[in-house]
Design a protein around this motif. Sequence first.
Motif, short mmCIF file in Angstrom:
data_model
loop_
_atom_site.label_atom_id
_atom_site.label_comp_id
_atom_site.label_asym_id
_atom_site.label_seq_id
_atom_site.Cartn_x
_atom_site.Cartn_y
_atom_site.Cartn_z
N ASP A 35 5.92 38.26 -2.97
CA ASP A 35 6.15 36.81 -2.90
C ASP A 35 7.08 36.35 -4.02
N GLN A 36 7.46 37.26 -4.90
CA GLN A 36 8.32 36.88 -6.03
C GLN A 36 9.79 36.95 -5.65
N ASP A 37 10.61 36.17 -6.37
CA ASP A 37 12.04 36.09 -6.07
C ASP A 37 12.75 37.44 -6.13
N TRP A 38 12.36 38.28 -7.10
CA TRP A 38 13.09 39.55 -7.29
C TRP A 38 12.93 40.50 -6.11
N THR A 39 11.93 40.29 -5.27
CA THR A 39 11.73 41.20 -4.13
C THR A 39 12.25 40.58 -2.82
N GLU A 40 12.95 39.46 -2.95
CA GLU A 40 13.42 38.72 -1.77
C GLU A 40 14.14 39.58 -0.74
N ASN A 41 15.03 40.48 -1.22
CA ASN A 41 15.85 41.26 -0.29
C ASN A 41 15.30 42.66 -0.03
N ILE A 42 14.03 42.85 -0.36
CA ILE A 42 13.44 44.17 -0.19
C ILE A 42 12.76 44.26 1.18
N CYS A 43 12.95 45.41 1.84
CA CYS A 43 12.39 45.61 3.17
C CYS A 43 10.86 45.57 3.13
N ARG A 44 10.27 44.84 4.08
CA ARG A 44 8.80 44.73 4.15
C ARG A 44 8.26 45.32 5.44
N CYS A 45 8.96 46.28 6.01
CA CYS A 45 8.45 46.86 7.25
C CYS A 45 7.21 47.70 6.92
N GLU A 46 6.45 48.06 7.94
CA GLU A 46 5.21 48.79 7.73
C GLU A 46 5.44 50.11 7.00
N ASP A 47 6.50 50.84 7.40
CA ASP A 47 6.82 52.12 6.75
C ASP A 47 7.01 51.94 5.25
N LEU A 89 6.03 49.41 3.28
CA LEU A 89 4.81 48.95 2.59
C LEU A 89 3.82 50.09 2.39
N LEU A 90 3.66 50.94 3.42
CA LEU A 90 2.74 52.08 3.29
C LEU A 90 3.24 53.04 2.21
N ASP A 91 4.56 53.26 2.18
CA ASP A 91 5.13 54.14 1.16
C ASP A 91 4.94 53.55 -0.24
N MET A 92 5.12 52.24 -0.36
CA MET A 92 4.93 51.59 -1.66
C MET A 92 3.49 51.73 -2.12
N ALA A 93 2.56 51.54 -1.20
CA ALA A 93 1.13 51.65 -1.55
C ALA A 93 0.79 53.08 -1.94
N ALA A 94 1.29 54.05 -1.14
CA ALA A 94 0.99 55.46 -1.41
C ALA A 94 1.56 55.89 -2.76
N LEU A 95 2.80 55.49 -3.02
CA LEU A 95 3.45 55.87 -4.27
C LEU A 95 2.71 55.25 -5.46
N SER A 96 2.34 54.00 -5.35
CA SER A 96 1.59 53.34 -6.43
C SER A 96 0.27 54.08 -6.68
N LEU A 97 -0.46 54.35 -5.59
CA LEU A 97 -1.79 54.94 -5.73
C LEU A 97 -1.75 56.36 -6.29
N ILE A 150 11.07 52.76 -3.52
CA ILE A 150 11.14 52.77 -2.06
C ILE A 150 12.34 51.95 -1.59
N HIS A 151 12.63 50.88 -2.29
CA HIS A 151 13.79 50.05 -1.94
C HIS A 151 15.08 50.87 -2.08
N GLU A 152 15.17 51.68 -3.14
CA GLU A 152 16.36 52.50 -3.36
C GLU A 152 16.49 53.61 -2.32
N ASN A 153 15.36 54.08 -1.83
CA ASN A 153 15.38 55.22 -0.92
C ASN A 153 14.33 55.06 0.19
N PRO A 154 14.53 54.09 1.08
CA PRO A 154 13.52 53.85 2.14
C PRO A 154 13.47 54.99 3.14
#
Length: 100
Positions: free
Chosen positions: A29-41, A43-51, A92-96
């Motif tokens: 929801d923050q401005d810096w992520t405005e142009n970042i892809c939010r598709c399911e793939d 988001l799941l990768d972002m969650a997996a990488l974080s965890l 993930i944004h750099e390498n979706p």
Amino acid sequence: MTRKENYDFSNLVNETEELVFEELEYQLDQDWTENICRCEDCLLDMAALSLNSLEPRYRVSLLGSLYASALHDDEQAREEVRQAVIQAISKIHENPAHNR
Ligand SMILES: [Zn+2]
């Protein structure tokens, strides 16, 4: 039948996971992520990488999610989650996956 099939494991929760999803929502929801892809793939990768970069904190939640986890009040834990999520979003944004 195995115990995994017979017993209800839905009360087994990873508090880190709950925090990661909250933080992911917040950052997206923050401005810096405005142009970042939010598709399911992505988001799941972002969650997996974080965890994968964080300590799991499992607990058995017999009262469901009625009570906020103790981790929510742990500022240091929240900061670690914040940094992990920010890094994961950037990576993930750099390498979706859909561009690989
Ligand atoms: Zn995507």
